[in-house]
Design an enzyme around this catalytic site. Structure first.
Site, PDB file in Angstrom:
ATOM      1  N   ILE A 235      -5.286  52.259 -75.254  1.00 13.47           N
ATOM      2  CA  ILE A 235      -6.055  51.228 -74.547  1.00 13.47           C
ATOM      3  C   ILE A 235      -5.718  49.876 -75.160  1.00 13.47           C
ATOM      4  O   ILE A 235      -5.931  49.665 -76.356  1.00 13.47           O
ATOM      5  CB  ILE A 235      -7.565  51.507 -74.638  1.00 13.47           C
ATOM      6  CG1 ILE A 235      -7.909  52.770 -73.844  1.00 13.47           C
ATOM      7  CG2 ILE A 235      -8.373  50.326 -74.132  1.00 13.47           C
ATOM      8  CD1 ILE A 235      -9.370  53.146 -73.878  1.00 13.47           C
TER       9      ILE A 235
ATOM     10  N   TYR B 230      -6.755  46.394 -75.211  1.00 12.80           N
ATOM     11  CA  TYR B 230      -7.765  45.365 -74.982  1.00 12.80           C
ATOM     12  C   TYR B 230      -7.579  44.212 -75.968  1.00 12.80           C
ATOM     13  O   TYR B 230      -7.284  43.083 -75.594  1.00 12.80           O
ATOM     14  CB  TYR B 230      -9.171  45.937 -75.169  1.00 12.80           C
ATOM     15  CG  TYR B 230      -9.691  46.828 -74.062  1.00 12.80           C
ATOM     16  CD1 TYR B 230      -9.124  46.834 -72.795  1.00 12.80           C
ATOM     17  CD2 TYR B 230     -10.779  47.673 -74.293  1.00 12.80           C
ATOM     18  CE1 TYR B 230      -9.624  47.651 -71.796  1.00 12.80           C
ATOM     19  CE2 TYR B 230     -11.284  48.493 -73.294  1.00 12.80           C
ATOM     20  CZ  TYR B 230     -10.700  48.486 -72.055  1.00 12.80           C
ATOM     21  OH  TYR B 230     -11.207  49.291 -71.069  1.00 12.80           O
TER      22      TYR B 230
ATOM     23  N   GLU C  72     -17.093  55.339 -72.922  1.00 13.03           N
ATOM     24  CA  GLU C  72     -16.688  55.516 -74.315  1.00 13.03           C
ATOM     25  C   GLU C  72     -17.905  55.697 -75.220  1.00 13.03           C
ATOM     26  O   GLU C  72     -17.926  56.570 -76.096  1.00 13.03           O
ATOM     27  CB  GLU C  72     -15.865  54.306 -74.753  1.00 13.03           C
ATOM     28  CG  GLU C  72     -15.332  54.364 -76.157  1.00 13.03           C
ATOM     29  CD  GLU C  72     -14.458  53.163 -76.480  1.00 13.03           C
ATOM     30  OE1 GLU C  72     -14.364  52.805 -77.665  1.00 13.03           O
ATOM     31  OE2 GLU C  72     -13.868  52.578 -75.547  1.00 13.03           O
TER      32      GLU C  72
END
Length: 310
Positions: A117, A119, A235
């Site tokens: 991921i 981010y 999450e």
């Protein structure tokens, strides 16, 4: 019955005398191979994402069943899925196209595909809406330029869940879009970031004129913030709402109690010391409260109550 099924599976699949897998072994080929083999066995039983609908490789299981699985895996220190694919997959179920679901969900459900991921950036950590990695339309593609940091497992990932800015002039929460990126795409550079133990799980990732097709855009252009928020909610409620921590802590406390019973000072077991007994009791109370909070959260999910506060 389900809890007993999990325990039988673990007795069969974990090596004799198993006491857990050191995280450092994931940096080694043999350790990573054992981890992947075990995860694929979970996937073959539909246990990796058991709350998913059956058509996506899950079991349509309840949140409580998911919690029981995680609790048993954690207590027995079994390898648990450390990549971020389940969170991405659950978000794709909500926002992805039918083609995206067909293409990406099977590999997540079986444990074959690894995901990272992307981010955080050097200037966008706690303020995630400040991302500056750009995605510019060019014909049938988006061209990606920028940098991500602390990208977990990027060096092992097959795919990347990427947040990039598609409208630099919009308010910062409204100009972000989400993409799926194949990590073999030309122009991607992954550099390791070692943690204070010397282990390699984090990375810097650089994008230099990386071209990805427009079909890899997930959801609406410039509305990626809503996908980020959904993924983060998923999450935060994963791992049974934290039951993995209470289960691991319970195992540690049991071992500590045995040590305190067996170890003597001046001929008396440490466990007979009132101060030690009170401290052990306090830990036991905290662990049980934590466990019950996790069960409450899973119950809320089973009633379709959104547990934002919890």
């Amino acid at each position: 019955a389900f809890r007993q099924e999990i325990r039988h599976f673990l007795r069969r699949e974990l090596p004799p005398g198993w006491t857990g897998m050191e995280e450092s072994l994931l940096d080694q080929a043999q350790g990573w191979a054992f981890y992947k083999a075990f995860i694929r066995k979970l996937g073959a039983r539909g246990w990796l994402n058991m709350h998913w609908p059956k058509e996506y490789g899950g079991m349509s299981a309840t949140p409580i069943q998911q919690l029981i699985l995680i609790e048993e895996l954690a207590y027995n220190r079994a390898p648990m899925q450390i990549d971020l694919a389940p969170w991405v997959g659950s978000t794709l179920i909500l926002f992805g196209t039918d083609e995206q679901k067909r293409r990406y969900l099977p590999g997540i459900a079986t444990g074959e595909a690894e995901w990272c991921i992307a981010y955080s950036e050097p200037g966008a950590g706690s303020d995630l809406a400040a991302v500056q990695t750009r995605a510019v339309e060019d014909g049938d593609d988006f061209v990606i330029n920028g940098q991500k940091i602390f990208t977990s497992l990027a060096h092992l990932a097959d795919y990347c869940w990427l947040a990039a800015r598609t409208d630099p002039h919009a308010p910062k929460h409204k100009g972000i879009s989400m993409f799926v990126m194949d990590m073999k795409t030309p122009g991607i550079t992954v550099r390791p970031l070692l943690d204070m133990r010397g282990l390699h799980t984090f990375n810097e990732v650089f994008f230099d004129d990386v071209r990805i097709p427009k079909e890899n855009l997930v959801g609406e252009k410039n509305r990626g913030w809503y996908l980020i928020a959904a993924e983060l909610d998923i999450e935060r409620t994963s791992f049974g709402g934290g039951v993995n921590i209470s289960a691991r802590s319970k195992r540690i406390l049991e071992e500590l109690l045995e040590f305190a019973k067996e170890t003597k000072i001046d001929g008396e077991p440490i466990a007979s010391n009132p101060l030690v007994r009170h401290k052990l009791a306090q830990r036991a109370i905290e662990i049980e409260v934590s466990r019950l909070l996790a069960y409450r959260l899973s119950w809320m999910l089973s009633r379709r109550i959104i547990p934002n506060y919890e």
